[in-house]
Design a protein around this motif. Structure first.
Motif, PDB file in Angstrom:
ATOM      1  N   MET A   1      -0.357   1.595   0.134  1.00 47.93           N
ATOM      2  CA  MET A   1       0.812   1.728  -0.728  1.00 47.93           C
ATOM      3  C   MET A   1       0.657   0.843  -1.969  1.00 47.93           C
ATOM      4  O   MET A   1       1.032   1.235  -3.079  1.00 47.93           O
ATOM      5  CB  MET A   1       2.077   1.355   0.031  1.00 47.93           C
ATOM      6  N   PHE A   2       0.103  -0.341  -1.786  1.00 47.59           N
ATOM      7  CA  PHE A   2      -0.150  -1.228  -2.928  1.00 47.59           C
ATOM      8  C   PHE A   2      -1.110  -0.572  -3.915  1.00 47.59           C
ATOM      9  O   PHE A   2      -0.882  -0.585  -5.129  1.00 47.59           O
ATOM     10  CB  PHE A   2      -0.729  -2.558  -2.440  1.00 47.59           C
ATOM     11  N   VAL A   3      -2.169   0.026  -3.391  1.00 47.01           N
ATOM     12  CA  VAL A   3      -3.154   0.701  -4.244  1.00 47.01           C
ATOM     13  C   VAL A   3      -2.506   1.879  -4.972  1.00 47.01           C
ATOM     14  O   VAL A   3      -2.761   2.107  -6.172  1.00 47.01           O
ATOM     15  CB  VAL A   3      -4.363   1.164  -3.414  1.00 47.01           C
ATOM     16  N   ALA A   4      -1.673   2.643  -4.252  1.00 46.82           N
ATOM     17  CA  ALA A   4      -1.011   3.794  -4.869  1.00 46.82           C
ATOM     18  C   ALA A   4      -0.083   3.356  -5.997  1.00 46.82           C
ATOM     19  O   ALA A   4      -0.039   3.976  -7.060  1.00 46.82           O
ATOM     20  CB  ALA A   4      -0.233   4.578  -3.813  1.00 46.82           C
ATOM     21  N   ARG A   5       0.661   2.281  -5.766  1.00 44.29           N
ATOM     22  CA  ARG A   5       1.558   1.771  -6.806  1.00 44.29           C
ATOM     23  C   ARG A   5       0.757   1.239  -8.002  1.00 44.29           C
ATOM     24  O   ARG A   5       1.171   1.406  -9.156  1.00 44.29           O
ATOM     25  CB  ARG A   5       2.442   0.666  -6.242  1.00 44.29           C
ATOM     26  N   LEU A   6      -0.365   0.609  -7.723  1.00 48.07           N
ATOM     27  CA  LEU A   6      -1.216   0.111  -8.809  1.00 48.07           C
ATOM     28  C   LEU A   6      -1.752   1.276  -9.628  1.00 48.07           C
ATOM     29  O   LEU A   6      -1.754   1.238 -10.875  1.00 48.07           O
ATOM     30  CB  LEU A   6      -2.362  -0.710  -8.221  1.00 48.07           C
ATOM     31  N   ALA A   7      -2.193   2.335  -8.938  1.00 49.42           N
ATOM     32  CA  ALA A   7      -2.698   3.515  -9.648  1.00 49.42           C
ATOM     33  C   ALA A   7      -1.582   4.201 -10.437  1.00 49.42           C
ATOM     34  O   ALA A   7      -1.812   4.711 -11.541  1.00 49.42           O
ATOM     35  CB  ALA A   7      -3.311   4.494  -8.643  1.00 49.42           C
TER      36      ALA A   7
END
Length: 429
Positions: free
Chosen positions: A330-336
């Motif tokens: 989820m952190f990676v998705a929000r960063l992307a």
């Protein structure tokens, strides 16, 4: 290679007035974002009481917070157009910052829900004077060759202030009360309101001393300030600035879906509030890191590729959030998703600035800032209403918006730079 540092600095150089304005917005952003964290705590404290008009405390908090966004966005086209007619930006920024300083201090004397509602509403109106005039001023101080970079620098510092405020606000409240040298005790809440007031006054001082209106702004006051929906050239169905406004609304709504469903996110991912805070901040982190370089790159490679690419990236990064089961992903998705936003923000403002005629910046660019503000308000309301039908439903809704936004910018937006230029290669000395 001796000239390499100088050349790098030159690549990212901006007008000193843009930099001063960026620092001013960073300062007032710190104070204003303090209140996003503190107002719910303040409403829930024993300090505030009075008539609730039959509403639950949570609903009162929501109304107080959302009123700011709706009034801010609603008034921006009017204040932007008025600044165009007057032909000055600086007085509007100062009026807004002065209003912020007064209303920030007023919280100390507020003891009822109604007074908080009035104060927060007045703050929304105050900020509506600041945003269009600030963006218009950045646009007018820039040129076609460096407009993207200037917009990127301005947005970067503004977001640094906005992101830093919530981090510090909770600590300031919890560490109170404070005893000042005179022996007077100041509560944690009052300390926050004093800090917010001081940051607004610092911004006021910076703008007063370091900012001036370009001569061309006043010379072109009173130009045709009509806002077109259809493309006046007949090449496309929709006016490109109006199209960017609609795309900005869809983008902001898709981004803001995450904000109000913290309990559902934490339960699904089996995580605590710390992870949610990191995931929420990931978007802002991407903005801070990428706004300036992407804005500068759009000055060389064109605006349209970044806007279209960012909207395309928004589609999968929004959809995947509805089907993720780990905190890390989820952190990676929000960063992307933050990368997608960074690809759209500064280039969109730069493209709208390219299209705005002399003396029209306030009216034209306020379409984008107003639309983004409405999107930030609509997103949380949508996710709150839709999450009951399934965790993935709000994100599917956001994905549909992203798809429509992508189609719009791909079909209705043309490149504004006459030629794209390669980034200069630094040779050996």
């Amino acid at each position: 290679m001796r000239d390499l540092p100088r050349r790098i600095v030159a690549q990212f150089a901006v007008d000193r007035r843009v930099l001063a304005l960026a620092f001013a917005r960073m300062a007032d952003g710190v104070g204003n974002s303090f209140l996003i964290i503190v107002i719910p705590l303040y409403v829930a404290s024993d300090i505030v009481g009075g008539a609730t008009f039959g509403l639950e405390e949570a609903m009162i908090i929501g109304i107080i917070l959302s009123l700011f966004g709706f009034l801010n966005s609603s008034f921006q086209p009017f204040t932007g157009r008025l600044s165009d007619r007057v032909g000055r930006r600086k007085p509007f920024i100062l009026i807004g910052l002065g209003g912020l300083a007064v209303t920030n201090l007023s919280y100390i004397f507020a003891e009822s829900y109604l007074s908080l509602l009035v104060i927060r509403g007045l703050q929304g109106v105050s900020v509506s004077f600041i945003v269009p005039a600030s963006i218009a001023l950045v646009n007018e101080l820039a040129t076609t060759q460096d407009r993207g970079g200037n917009m990127g620098v301005y947005n970067t510092f503004r977001l640094i202030g906005f992101g830093a405020g919530p981090i510090a606000a909770g600590a300031v409240v919890n560490l109170g009360p404070y005893t000042i040298p005179t022996g007077l005790e100041v509560t944690g809440f009052d300390a926050v309101f004093y800090i917010a007031t001081v940051t607004a006054l610092i911004s006021y001082l910076l703008v007063t001393v370091l900012i001036s209106d370009p001569d061309a702004t006043k010379a072109n006051a009173g130009a045709d300030l009509s806002i077109a929906i259809r493309d006046p050239t007949g090449k496309r169905l929709l006016d490109p600035i109006f199209t960017l406004g609609v795309a900005s609304l869809f983008l902001a709504a898709a981004i803001a879906l995450f904000a109000t469903i913290q309990p559902q996110v934490n339960a699904r991912l089996e995580q605590g509030s710390t992870w949610f805070g990191l995931q929420f901040a990931a978007f802002i982190l991407a903005q801070v890191l990428l706004q300036t370089p992407i804005g500068r790159a759009s000055d060389y490679y064109g605006r349209r590729p970044f806007i279209v690419g960012g909207m395309i990236l928004l589609i999968p990064t929004t959809l995947v959030q509805g089907f993720i089961f780990t905190s890390e992903l989820m952190f990676v998705a929000r960063l992307a998703q933050g990368i997608a936003g960074a690809m759209v923000f500064a280039p969109s403002l730069a493209l709208a600035g390219d299209l705005a005629g002399e003396g029209e910046s306030g009216s034209k660019l306020s379409i984008l800032t107003m639309a983004f503000g409405y999107g930030i308000a609509i997103g949380p309301l949508s996710s709150g209403a839709l999450v009951g039908y399934g965790f993935y439903v709000p994100f599917v809704f956001g994905t549909v918006l992203a798809v429509f936004g992508t189609i719009l910018v791909y079909t209705q937006i043309e490149e504004t730079l006459e030629t794209t230029r390669p980034v200069p290669v630094v040779g050996n000395d």
